[in-house]
Motif scaffolding. Structure first.
Motif, PDB file in Angstrom:
ATOM      1  N   LEU A 122       0.932  -1.176   0.069  1.00 62.65           N
ATOM      2  CA  LEU A 122      -0.050  -0.080   0.124  1.00 62.65           C
ATOM      3  C   LEU A 122       0.981   1.247   0.024  1.00 62.65           C
ATOM      4  CD1 LEU A 122      -2.755  -0.945   2.501  1.00 62.65           C
ATOM      5  CD2 LEU A 122      -2.816  -0.730   0.156  1.00 62.65           C
ATOM      6  N   LYS A 123       2.012   1.407   0.812  1.00 61.41           N
ATOM      7  CA  LYS A 123       2.951   2.328   0.625  1.00 61.41           C
ATOM      8  C   LYS A 123       3.179   2.868  -0.831  1.00 61.41           C
ATOM      9  CE  LYS A 123       7.345   3.780   2.299  1.00 61.41           C
ATOM     10  NZ  LYS A 123       8.774   3.261   2.848  1.00 61.41           N
ATOM     11  N   ILE A 158       1.601  -3.412  -8.807  1.00 58.21           N
ATOM     12  CA  ILE A 158       1.861  -3.255  -7.407  1.00 58.21           C
ATOM     13  C   ILE A 158       0.710  -4.007  -6.421  1.00 58.21           C
ATOM     14  CG2 ILE A 158       2.157  -1.760  -5.273  1.00 58.21           C
ATOM     15  CD1 ILE A 158       3.444   0.414  -7.236  1.00 58.21           C
ATOM     16  N   MET A 159      -0.399  -3.616  -6.793  1.00 53.28           N
ATOM     17  CA  MET A 159      -1.723  -4.301  -6.117  1.00 53.28           C
ATOM     18  C   MET A 159      -1.500  -5.826  -6.522  1.00 53.28           C
ATOM     19  SD  MET A 159      -2.736  -2.147  -4.316  1.00 53.28           S
ATOM     20  CE  MET A 159      -2.280  -0.459  -3.889  1.00 53.28           C
ATOM     21  N   VAL A 208       0.650 -12.840  -2.018  1.00 53.87           N
ATOM     22  CA  VAL A 208       1.109 -12.776  -0.931  1.00 53.87           C
ATOM     23  C   VAL A 208       0.137 -13.279   0.294  1.00 53.87           C
ATOM     24  CG1 VAL A 208       2.065 -11.223   0.861  1.00 53.87           C
ATOM     25  CG2 VAL A 208       2.740 -10.816  -1.302  1.00 53.87           C
ATOM     26  N   MET A 209      -1.067 -12.803   0.150  1.00 48.59           N
ATOM     27  CA  MET A 209      -2.170 -13.157   1.328  1.00 48.59           C
ATOM     28  C   MET A 209      -2.480 -14.845   1.339  1.00 48.59           C
ATOM     29  SD  MET A 209      -4.810  -9.941   1.722  1.00 48.59           S
ATOM     30  CE  MET A 209      -5.213  -9.977  -0.305  1.00 48.59           C
ATOM     31  N   PHE A 236      -8.424  -5.447   1.146  1.00 50.11           N
ATOM     32  CA  PHE A 236      -9.335  -4.891  -0.019  1.00 50.11           C
ATOM     33  C   PHE A 236      -9.706  -3.446   0.062  1.00 50.11           C
ATOM     34  CE2 PHE A 236      -9.842  -9.072  -2.101  1.00 50.11           C
ATOM     35  CZ  PHE A 236      -9.479  -8.642  -3.365  1.00 50.11           C
ATOM     36  N   MET A 237      -9.931  -3.333   1.603  1.00 52.90           N
ATOM     37  CA  MET A 237     -10.446  -2.126   2.025  1.00 52.90           C
ATOM     38  C   MET A 237      -9.454  -0.743   1.996  1.00 52.90           C
ATOM     39  SD  MET A 237     -13.744  -2.049   2.736  1.00 52.90           S
ATOM     40  CE  MET A 237     -13.711  -0.372   3.338  1.00 52.90           C
TER      41      MET A 237
END
Length: 574
Positions: free
Chosen positions: A174-175, A235-236, A242-243, A291-292
């Motif tokens: 997210l960064k 990036i997303m 990963v999850m 996701f949020m």
């Protein structure tokens, strides 16, 4: 984002209902693994068929209740989010309607369209997700942890060890992803601008064979948007793998260590299966939360852009209370100076003149001399920097804008028509105009002839922007629209430029009788259009360099004489 969410207050009961439904759904889902463990340990292992049927029935009932809660939660969350979007669009549109032309110039039409459509849609989508997930994710996370620990506290250490790895991964992604969301919206603004210019200017583009260049321009804007979008999505894209990796590794670890504990007699098979279900729920709650984290920053960018419009105050407020009926039909400029925002030099400097009913005041001058700027100050599209403009003897800043504009029949330089019939467009000046009034206005504007030739006459449809009419036809309809309201002041901003000389002469002759009790302010490029004016103002670089009749200016004003000589022969001038 919080400011935007405050607009959900009319839907507070719906929101509370959604929260209750989502909570019920989450509790049902959390209860199912416990029932499943009970069936396995007390039913399947022991071969107790009646017990399996009984608990299985309870599982079906809980599942049905959870499903019903999910359906109603989806319906009402969508209803609240769509209602919010509708209200925001109305609010933005109403607020933008109060802007002066200065704010439109500052924000840009393309950006305002994007903010009213795409940005509000982004907010709608995130509100739907928030209503569903903001309650569901924490309940599933906390409830899953509590129930997992209740099944086996030691095995829960596996989950506690996996969560920091997942959290750090999400934060790192997210960064780098969040700053790109703002760029996406800006590039979308740019793309909308290019598309809008290409569609509205298609005739000019084709006339000058600029299709190739404009395609390249569109491709450039499109590529810039695509590049930023691809970059942010790359990036997303790491988020889900990963999850899933962490989730599956956690499940493997739970099965590994759970198998050891079962073999040691410290845990039952049903409890292990329930524990795996709770691990999946916990991880899924983290997935929803991630996701949020992806959606909220993007929606926050959109919310910020919407708030920028809503918080933008017009350059001047409509706080006047006087009635503009003190001296009917008069227009006075008293030492008026005007600067465009950010300009170092004035567009108009120390303009003074008075126009009275029955008089025609004409403005003439070279391109960029300030003619259109001057007439745009009268309806208060812009605010004067210094000096005073009076309509009907009242300072336009001391009367409501609606009051001032109701006294004016304005024909802009670029004829703007709206989709609908010819009658609808003429009635734009006066909604309750009768057919006889339509006929009279069209006749004076020299539009009656071509209207009668069109199929359907006054009921003939006008396409978007008047694309099925010629430039002269559009100008005549614009003039008819101004005439039908019978104002105290007529403003014609180069409104005869698309007319032939014969039609121009007939129109000006017809206008004399119609406007004998009103003031006429006329901007023109042709000397032949202003030759009969009672007063001609010659503008150059925003200043009045000559004032008088046609004959007086020919003798005394070099600028006017040059303009006249460039259009008329010596014999015509004489």
């Amino acid at each position: 984002m919080i400011k935007i969410l405050k607009n959900l207050s009319p839907y507070k009961w719906i929101v509370l209902g959604v929260i209750a439904l989502v909570f019920a759904q989450s509790m049902a889902e959390l209860f199912l693994p416990t029932l499943m463990a009970d069936i396995i340990d007390n039913g399947v292992v022991q071969g107790n068929i009646p017990y399996i049927w009984r608990i299985g029935g309870w599982m079906l009932l809980v599942s049905a209740l959870g499903a019903m809660a999910a359906v109603f939660a989806s319906y009402y969350s969508a209803k609240a989010a769509m209602g919010l979007g509708r209200d925001l669009r109305q609010k933005v549109f109403k607020h933008v309607g109060q802007f002066s032309l200065q704010e439109f110039d500052e924000v840009g039409t393309a950006s305002l369209i994007t903010r009213t459509t795409n940005d509000i849609t982004q907010v709608q989508q995130v509100v739907i997700m928030m209503l569903r997930m903001v309650i569901s994710a924490p309940v599933m996370l906390v409830g899953g942890l509590i129930l997992a620990i209740s099944k086996d506290a030691r095995l829960s250490l596996v989950i506690i060890g996996a969560m920091p790895v997942l959290a750090v991964s999400i934060l790192l992604i997210l960064k780098y992803g969040i700053p790109l969301f703002q760029q996406v919206q800006k590039q979308l603004d740019g793309l909308n601008l290019v598309v809008r210019e290409n569609l509205t200017g298609i005739r000019v583009i084709r006339a000058f064979n600029r299709e190739t260049e404009e395609k390249a321009r569109l491709q450039k804007a499109n590529r810039e948007l695509a590049d930023v979008s691809i970059k942010v999505n790359k990036i997303m894209a790491f988020l889900m793998p990963v999850m899933m990796l962490v989730m599956n590794m956690t499940v493997v670890a739970v099965i590994w260590f759970g198998g050891i504990r079962i073999s040691n007699g410290a845990m039952q098979i049903g409890d292990l299966m329930a524990f795996i279900q709770y691990v999946m729920m916990i991880m899924f709650a983290l997935v929803m939360a991630s996701f949020m984290f992806v959606m909220i920053p993007r929606a926050a960018v959109s919310a910020k852009r919407i708030n920028e419009v809503l918080e933008m105050q017009p350059a001047f407020k409509d706080d006047g209370t006087e009635k503009a009926d003190r001296e009917r039909g008069t227009l006075e400029f008293d030492h008026v100076t005007f600067y465009y925002p950010g300009a170092s030099e004035p567009a108009l400097s120390d303009i003074s003149f008075t126009a009275k009913p029955g008089e025609t005041t004409a403005l003439i001058g070279g391109t960029g001399s300030g003619k259109s700027t001057l007439v745009n100050l009268v309806p208060r599209f812009y605010e004067v920097t210094s000096g005073t403009i009076r309509v009907n003897g009242v300072d336009i800043r001391k009367a409501p804008q609606q009051e001032i504009r109701s006294k004016i029949g304005f024909v802009p330089q670029k004829s703007i028509l709206f989709t609908g019939t010819i009658a609808d467009n003429i009635r734009f000046g006066k909604q309750d105009a009768s057919q006889s009034e339509l006929d009279q206005a069209a006749s004076i504007a020299q539009a009656q002839e071509f209207i009668n030739r069109m199929e359907g006459g006054y009921t003939a449809e006008i396409e978007q922007g008047g694309s099925n009419l010629s430039g002269g036809q559009k100008q005549r309809l614009s003039i008819a629209r101004a005439l039908i309201r019978k104002p105290d002041l007529y403003i014609f901003d180069d409104s005869f430029s698309a007319l032939d000389f014969k039609t121009d002469a007939k129109l000006r002759k017809a206008l004399k009788n119609e406007t004998k009790n009103a003031t006429v302010l006329l901007v023109a490029q042709r000397v032949s259009t202003v030759v009969d004016a009672d007063r001609i103002l010659v503008l150059e670089k925003g200043r009045v360099v000559g004032m008088g009749t046609h004959d007086e200016l020919l003798e005394s004003n070099e600028v006017y004489r040059e303009i006249a000589l460039s259009q008329l022969s010596e014999e015509e001038i004489a």
